[in-house]
Design an enzyme around this catalytic site. Sequence first.
Site, PDB file in Angstrom:
ATOM      1  N   TYR A   1      10.597  38.564 -18.675  1.00 40.76           N
ATOM      2  CA  TYR A   1      11.306  37.715 -19.336  1.00 40.76           C
ATOM      3  C   TYR A   1      11.443  37.881 -21.006  1.00 40.76           C
ATOM      4  O   TYR A   1      10.857  36.759 -21.917  1.00 40.76           O
ATOM      5  CB  TYR A   1      11.860  36.452 -19.035  1.00 40.76           C
ATOM      6  CG  TYR A   1      12.036  37.026 -17.367  1.00 40.76           C
ATOM      7  CD1 TYR A   1      12.972  37.270 -16.617  1.00 40.76           C
ATOM      8  CD2 TYR A   1      12.197  35.389 -16.594  1.00 40.76           C
ATOM      9  CE1 TYR A   1      12.736  37.714 -15.142  1.00 40.76           C
ATOM     10  CE2 TYR A   1      12.073  35.024 -14.998  1.00 40.76           C
ATOM     11  CZ  TYR A   1      12.342  36.560 -14.529  1.00 40.76           C
ATOM     12  OH  TYR A   1      13.007  36.150 -13.367  1.00 40.76           O
TER      13      TYR A   1
ATOM     14  N   ALA B   1      25.051  34.923  -8.064  1.00 35.33           N
ATOM     15  CA  ALA B   1      25.106  36.295  -7.874  1.00 35.33           C
ATOM     16  C   ALA B   1      25.512  36.388  -8.887  1.00 35.33           C
ATOM     17  O   ALA B   1      26.350  37.224  -9.630  1.00 35.33           O
ATOM     18  CB  ALA B   1      26.519  36.294  -6.851  1.00 35.33           C
ATOM     19  N   GLY B   2      24.566  36.732 -10.280  1.00 31.99           N
ATOM     20  CA  GLY B   2      24.290  36.878 -11.599  1.00 31.99           C
ATOM     21  C   GLY B   2      26.023  36.434 -12.498  1.00 31.99           C
ATOM     22  O   GLY B   2      26.335  36.416 -13.199  1.00 31.99           O
ATOM     23  N   GLY B   3      26.181  34.899 -11.802  1.00 33.05           N
ATOM     24  CA  GLY B   3      27.622  33.854 -12.482  1.00 33.05           C
ATOM     25  C   GLY B   3      28.617  34.206 -12.043  1.00 33.05           C
ATOM     26  O   GLY B   3      29.550  34.147 -12.115  1.00 33.05           O
TER      27      GLY B   3
ATOM     28  N   LEU C   1      29.902  33.834  -9.094  1.00 36.47           N
ATOM     29  CA  LEU C   1      29.687  32.540  -8.752  1.00 36.47           C
ATOM     30  C   LEU C   1      29.629  31.233  -9.305  1.00 36.47           C
ATOM     31  O   LEU C   1      29.939  30.090  -8.542  1.00 36.47           O
ATOM     32  CB  LEU C   1      29.244  32.211  -7.002  1.00 36.47           C
ATOM     33  CG  LEU C   1      29.469  33.221  -6.027  1.00 36.47           C
ATOM     34  CD1 LEU C   1      28.187  32.730  -4.950  1.00 36.47           C
ATOM     35  CD2 LEU C   1      30.883  33.436  -5.376  1.00 36.47           C
TER      36      LEU C   1
END
Length: 340
Positions: A55, A210-212, A214
């Site tokens: 990261y 879900a990667g944004g 939702l």
Amino acid sequence: METRELGRTGVYVSPLCLGAMMFGAWGNTDHDESIRVIHRALDAGINFVDTADVYARGESEEIVGKALKGRRDSVVLATKVHGTMDDHDPNMSGNSRRWVVREVEASLRRLQTDWIDLYQIHRWDPGTDHEETLGALTDLQRAGKIRYLGSSTYPPSAIVEAQWTAERHGLSRYVCEQPPYSILVRGVEAEVLPTCQRYGMGVIPWSPLAGGWLSGRYRKGTEHTSHRAERIPARYDLSVPENQRKLDAVEQLAELAAQAGISLIHLALAFVVRHPAVTAAIVGPRTLEQLEGQLGAVDVTLSGELLDAIDQIVPPGTNLNPVDAGWRPPHLDDPAARRR
């Protein structure tokens, strides 16, 4: 905040785990603000923090290390190894003993700690024997540098093979799996989650929003741009039919949430944390505002009727976009692997 046992380790963690992927160059470049987010999460009762060496090429670990000064003993700290840390040296990535033993020292240094509670292999590498990786991790555990071993985004066959390898060779086993899981990405319900339950493994899903998708940000009639969308367009480009299916599902899910009197974020997180196989859902806020919108999800209970309605929108075991699975068998992309 309630706590749950991480697999069969006897270690108890909060049902929300603070993911640190968005701290640093991949998200929030303000270290002080990122530290405030971490401190707010800890003050709210979250005792579980997850990051990875890859990261922002170590920057996330550095931020977490600074944030945990004076609070390290009360935090279950997880990080991961596997991702590429140098674009020119092929040995600075993967699951080899050479790299794992070297990189754990770098993570310990960046995190400013003497030990890592949960050290995870970020992705399975079919070209590296399980014995090679588990042997290195077992030695690190016996040396006191890590407490437990985990895997991330492993296919079910690899989860089973790793368990068998550990038993056969007298090595430490993976006690936890970190798969992608959300209302829009339900593929792991078919085999991964039942396999983890069978082996008594903890499960800490990544990307429960879900990667944004939702988060409420992606709705029809709105602009859809973000750092992640630029980095991985296959998961966000609406010209891709599978992503259009996701947007259609989000509209229906948002209506369900409104009818239930809860936010879409709380609906999504509660769905994940209430699965009987799940220990904790990893939330990855970039800002304090995002974190505050996620914390209350642990107090939400979804009715059977509401869960049935979700199943009608996204059937169990379904990934609306296969790319969201996080891992694809390499032999599917290599014609030579399928032809004599």
